[in-house]
Scaffold this active site. Structure first.
Site, PDB file in Angstrom:
ATOM      1  N   LYS A  31     -15.738  29.990 -29.670  1.00 50.49           N
ATOM      2  CA  LYS A  31     -15.981  29.496 -28.270  1.00 50.49           C
ATOM      3  C   LYS A  31     -15.542  29.823 -27.079  1.00 50.49           C
ATOM      4  CE  LYS A  31     -18.926  26.349 -27.838  1.00 50.49           C
ATOM      5  NZ  LYS A  31     -18.600  24.902 -28.110  1.00 50.49           N
ATOM      6  N   GLU A  56     -18.066  22.236 -15.625  1.00 52.97           N
ATOM      7  CA  GLU A  56     -18.455  21.111 -16.225  1.00 52.97           C
ATOM      8  C   GLU A  56     -17.717  19.957 -15.521  1.00 52.97           C
ATOM      9  OE1 GLU A  56     -18.514  20.920 -20.530  1.00 52.97           O
ATOM     10  OE2 GLU A  56     -18.937  23.073 -20.261  1.00 52.97           O
ATOM     11  N   HIS A  73     -38.914  24.409 -12.039  1.00 50.28           N
ATOM     12  CA  HIS A  73     -39.020  23.592 -13.185  1.00 50.28           C
ATOM     13  C   HIS A  73     -38.249  24.158 -14.216  1.00 50.28           C
ATOM     14  CE1 HIS A  73     -42.581  21.544 -11.400  1.00 50.28           C
ATOM     15  NE2 HIS A  73     -43.020  22.780 -10.664  1.00 50.28           N
ATOM     16  N   LYS A 130      -8.082   3.821   2.103  1.00 53.96           N
ATOM     17  CA  LYS A 130      -7.341   4.892   1.925  1.00 53.96           C
ATOM     18  C   LYS A 130      -7.477   5.659   0.677  1.00 53.96           C
ATOM     19  CE  LYS A 130      -4.198   2.742   3.993  1.00 53.96           C
ATOM     20  NZ  LYS A 130      -5.182   1.735   4.914  1.00 53.96           N
ATOM     21  N   ASN A 151     -15.624  28.069 -23.174  1.00 59.87           N
ATOM     22  CA  ASN A 151     -16.381  27.253 -22.468  1.00 59.87           C
ATOM     23  C   ASN A 151     -16.251  27.132 -21.051  1.00 59.87           C
ATOM     24  OD1 ASN A 151     -17.407  26.141 -25.004  1.00 59.87           O
ATOM     25  ND2 ASN A 151     -15.497  24.720 -25.314  1.00 59.87           N
ATOM     26  N   ASN A 202      -2.196  -2.579  12.951  1.00 59.74           N
ATOM     27  CA  ASN A 202      -3.638  -2.429  12.782  1.00 59.74           C
ATOM     28  C   ASN A 202      -4.070  -1.120  13.753  1.00 59.74           C
ATOM     29  OD1 ASN A 202      -3.528  -4.884  11.548  1.00 59.74           O
ATOM     30  ND2 ASN A 202      -4.440  -6.065  12.958  1.00 59.74           N
ATOM     31  N   SER A 256       0.909  -1.292   0.102  1.00 57.69           N
ATOM     32  CA  SER A 256       0.190   0.016   0.045  1.00 57.69           C
ATOM     33  C   SER A 256       0.892   1.276  -0.069  1.00 57.69           C
ATOM     34  CB  SER A 256      -0.959  -0.023   1.179  1.00 57.69           C
ATOM     35  OG  SER A 256      -0.140  -0.101   2.369  1.00 57.69           O
ATOM     36  N   GLN A 260      -7.647  -2.146   3.776  1.00 58.67           N
ATOM     37  CA  GLN A 260      -6.599  -1.480   3.060  1.00 58.67           C
ATOM     38  C   GLN A 260      -7.115  -0.517   2.127  1.00 58.67           C
ATOM     39  OE1 GLN A 260      -2.238  -2.673   2.793  1.00 58.67           O
ATOM     40  NE2 GLN A 260      -2.761  -2.808   0.666  1.00 58.67           N
TER      41      GLN A 260
END
Ligand code: ARG
Length: 435
Positions: free
Chosen positions: A282, A289, A155, A324, A284, A109, A22, A321
């Site tokens: 454009k 997003e 709406h 994480k 954007n 542990n 890990s 493990q």
């Protein structure tokens, strides 16, 4: 060599080692691991479980490892089993036998359960600070445009006039609740598991309260089995972070709409926008997003954590493990979203004229027109019906409530008089609602 080499007659297979390790993702907890080990060593020394000489040597050794990793002088071995093993082995290489005494009365542990708590405690503070920054940005944008009137929607249909400031303050309320949720989970997490050992505590006369005090915990875990196998705090935090992403995603969606040509309520700063490789015109809103899209990662992290934990028996199991990467990813994602959103909002230009133009259409003052008739003594249902007829007439004549003549109003209901124009004035509508 493995920590557990004594019982084994063969070296570990490389594939097992790679699969089991890990260190690629837990090495980010090296500072917390060392902080926990220093507290443990202080306690062992104070209780006479190790000698003062060994204690001092361990503490200075750990401090040296910490600064060497900080400064890039010590590289964490990517083949180590985990960060705990790497630090303990490095300590022993550096200080000899005293290093081998550090793990007295401790297990990986309870050590890992401690490290995650220490790490996430700081992460909670970082997220809370960023949420506060966003609240401040939204408040400032609202204040700067305190008189901007826009249509409020239900709406996604124009509904009633509101101020831009009121719209933004709905988000600051959500974010304040988010801070509360993170604080709450942090408080519940702030309990030291050290002393739980592998699962059944330890036979050494450890002082769990002393360790908890040294590490700024409110208390220590009452059950040693729970101490090593509880990951509720990861799930609670991932849940709080998921809700943060819900809120950021909704805000982002609105910003995407607002900077479209159809709305043009705002314009994003060039530095916080992106272009197209083919369409020269454009601009954007990629940031928003991406925030909207990244919400999926955080929800996925939460689902992953719930699934990891749901079927494992007490106490520690290696499945854990997997906690994480999920909880780290959730924090990383929320932090990067907030870090980018805050300056994007700080620099965005608000266009109140376009908001006002949108508010002038769609008969969003119709409720106020009905309320006006109610003030003249008409029951609300009748006022509602009469106003509906007024709107229908406007649509037929291509007029608005503002441009309809008093004769036309009176043709529908005798109770209308000159005061109706005051009543439906948008500025008056929002003022009457305390916005
Ligand atoms: N790398 C492990 C984890 O993240 C540390 C604990 C290992 N404990 C053990 N008994 N193998 O969970």
């Amino acid at each position: 060599m493995k920590l557990w080499a004594g019982r084994f007659s063969k070296d570990i297979d490389k594939r097992t080692n790679d699969f089991n390790s890990s260190v690629s993702f837990d090495s980010r907890m090296y500072a917390q691991d060392i902080e926990g080990s220093i507290a443990h060593a202080k306690m062992l020394t104070a209780k006479g479980i190790i000698s003062i000489e060994d204690g001092v040597s361990i503490i200075y050794g750990l401090m040296g490892i910490r600064s060497d990793i900080d400064e890039g002088k010590l590289v964490i071995d990517p083949n180590a089993e985990d960060i705990h093993t790497f630090i303990e082995q490095t300590l022993t290489e550096r200080i000899g036998d005293a290093g081998k005494r550090l793990h007295t009365g401790r297990s990986r542990n309870d050590q890992v359960a401690l490290d995650i708590r220490l790490y996430l405690r700081d992460e909670c503070d970082a997220v809370i600070d960023l949420l506060r920054d966003l609240i401040k940005s939204l408040n400032t944008k609202g204040e700067e445009n305190a008189h901007a009137i826009m249509p409020g929607y239900t709406h996604l249909q124009r509904a009633q006039p509101i101020t831009f400031k009121a719209h933004l303050s709905a988000y600051t309320e959500m974010l304040k609740r988010d801070i509360g949720r993170v604080e709450d989970a942090k408080k519940r997490m702030n309990v030291s598991p050290l002393g739980s050992g592998a699962l059944a505590g330890t036979t050494y006369p450890v002082d769990r309260q002393l360790v908890a005090d040294l590490l700024d915990f409110d208390s220590y875990t009452a059950s040693t089995l729970d101490g090593v196998s509880d990951r509720d705090f990861c799930i609670e935090l991932a849940s709080a972070l998921s809700l943060i992403m819900v809120h950021l995603s909704r805000l982002s969606e609105e910003i995407v709409l607002w900077c479209s040509w159809e709305f043009k309520f705002i314009e994003l700063d060039d530095a916080f926008s992106t272009g197209s490789s083919i369409m020269p015109q454009k601009k954007n809103p990629d940031i928003t997003e991406l925030v909207r899209g990244k919400s999926g990662r955080v929800f996925g992290d939460l689902m992953g954590l719930l699934t990891v934990m749901k079927g494992i028996p007490l106490a520690y199991n290696k499945d854990m493990q997997e906690d994480k990467e999920a909880v780290f990813d959730a924090f990383d994602t929320v932090k990067i979203c907030l870090t980018t959103l805050v300056p994007m909002i700080d620099t965005m230009k608000v266009i109140p004229e376009n908001m006002r133009k949108a508010a002038a259409g769609g008969f969003i003052n119709a409720t106020d027109c009905a309320d006006y008739l109610v003030s003249k003594g008409l029951p609300f249902r009748d006022a509602y019906k009469a106003t509906g007829e007024v709107v229908a007439l406007c649509i037929k004549e291509g007029k608005t409530l503002e441009t309809l003549s008093l004769e036309e109003y009176k043709g529908i209901c005798e109770l209308f008089d000159d005061g109706v124009y005051e009543a439906i004035n948008l500025e008056n509508c929002v003022k009457r609602r305390g916005m």
